[in-house]
Design an enzyme around this catalytic site. Structure first.
Site, PDB file in Angstrom:
ATOM      1  N   GLY A  84       0.759  -1.320  -0.187  1.00  0.00           N
ATOM      2  CA  GLY A  84       0.140   0.019  -0.085  1.00  0.00           C
ATOM      3  C   GLY A  84       0.911   1.342   0.036  1.00  0.00           C
ATOM      4  O   GLY A  84       1.946   1.167   0.348  1.00  0.00           O
ATOM      5  N   GLN A 141      -9.649  10.153   7.357  1.00  0.00           N
ATOM      6  CA  GLN A 141      -8.835  10.962   7.832  1.00  0.00           C
ATOM      7  C   GLN A 141      -8.277  12.271   7.098  1.00  0.00           C
ATOM      8  O   GLN A 141      -8.539  12.086   5.842  1.00  0.00           O
ATOM      9  CB  GLN A 141      -7.479  10.084   7.812  1.00  0.00           C
ATOM     10  N   TYR A 147      -6.876   7.260   0.303  1.00  0.00           N
ATOM     11  CA  TYR A 147      -6.603   6.035   0.905  1.00  0.00           C
ATOM     12  C   TYR A 147      -7.848   5.411   1.808  1.00  0.00           C
ATOM     13  O   TYR A 147      -7.986   4.385   1.984  1.00  0.00           O
ATOM     14  CB  TYR A 147      -5.384   6.779   2.192  1.00  0.00           C
TER      15      TYR A 147
END
Ligand code: CAA
Length: 240
Positions: A84, A141, A147
């Protein structure tokens, strides 16, 4: 014959710890990596773990890599989709590439890898798949619309794939690490790191070993009744 385990992003950070831990448990481990050849070779020299270079966001590359691995190690019994990347930036400034790269590397990669290995797992009646999501896929976030979307997508993907394969001896689970002491977290601006730490009840970032511990549990033969789960490993930062 030991079970064959492929860990994507397996030469650095959390993935490297998973590779080491699974080797210690006696699995026949292959660690995938993408661009950082020097680090991967050093990892191989230090651990003796086989490494394989391919881009998880490229379906054909995944297919080629798995075929090559099968020739030397045999079919993949255990797949850890760990690779990732982040490209953190507020959405109002986010270039399209930052969206696509993160979605393709973090989410489409799970399709690519699972699509390539699942048929043989079904034929053999055994498989363990662990998809590495994130606390930020659960909470969102700042700076991470890309993401968080990818990591939340992994959770739905995991449950659907778990249902499709529950009767075939294959378990599919997701883990959601919190903030773990890796290069990815160390790259966050220092003052923001302090803000984040203040929101972790345990009072510190996690250790990669603490993530590895959970993966080792999920891939064990006798974890066969655990499937479709989302396991949080986050120091109490988010309690689902
Ligand atoms: N938590 C809380 N507040 C945050 C935050 C976070 N994660 N990220 C940014 N902020 C706050 C900043 O403290 C700042 O607040 P103040 O104005 O009150 O000081 C505000 O958001 C704006 O931040 P910046 O001044 O840094 O703005 P910028 O445009 O220069 O950068 C940013 C924005 C790219 C989002 C940058 O702040 C950043 O990288 N933040 C970290 C984002 C993050 O947590 N990424 C996780 C990476 S690790 C990972 O993804 C692994 C995993 O799975 C957990």
């Amino acid at each position: 014959m030991p079970r064959v385990a492929l860990i994507t992003g397996g030469t650095r950070g959390i993935g490297a710890e998973i590779s080491r831990g699974m080797k210690a448990d006696g699995y026949d481990v292959v660690a995938g990596f993408h661009l950082n050849v020097q680090r991967a070779e050093r990892f191989h020299e230090e651990t003796g773990i086989d490494i394989q270079q391919f881009d998880v966001s490229d379906y054909d590359a995944c297919e080629r890599a798995v075929h090559k691995l099968e020739e030397s190690h045999g079919p993949v019994d255990i797949l850890i989709n760990n690779a990732g990347i982040t490209h953190d930036v507020f959405l109002h400034r986010m270039p399209q590439e930052a969206w696509h790269e993160v979605i393709e590397t973090n989410l489409t990669s799970c399709f690519n890898m699972c699509r390539v290995v699942i048929g043989k797992m079904r034929d053999r009646g055994f498989g363990r798949i662990v998809n590495v999501s994130s606390v930020n896929g659960q909470t969102g976030q700042i700076g991470q619309t890309n993401y968080a979307a990818a990591k939340a997508g992994i959770l739905g993907f995991t449950k659907a794939l778990a249902l499709e394969n529950a009767s075939k001896g294959i378990t599919v689970n997701a883990i959601c690490p919190g903030y773990v002491d890796t290069e990815m977290v160390r790259a966050i601006p220092e003052r923001v790191q302090e803000v984040i730490k203040g929101n972790i009840p345990v009072g510190r970032f996690g250790d990669p070993k603490e993530i590895c511990h959970v993966v080792r549990f999920l891939v064990a033969d006798d974890a066969c009744f655990v499937t479709g789960s989302t396991v949080s490993v986050n120091g109490g930062q988010y309690m689902a």
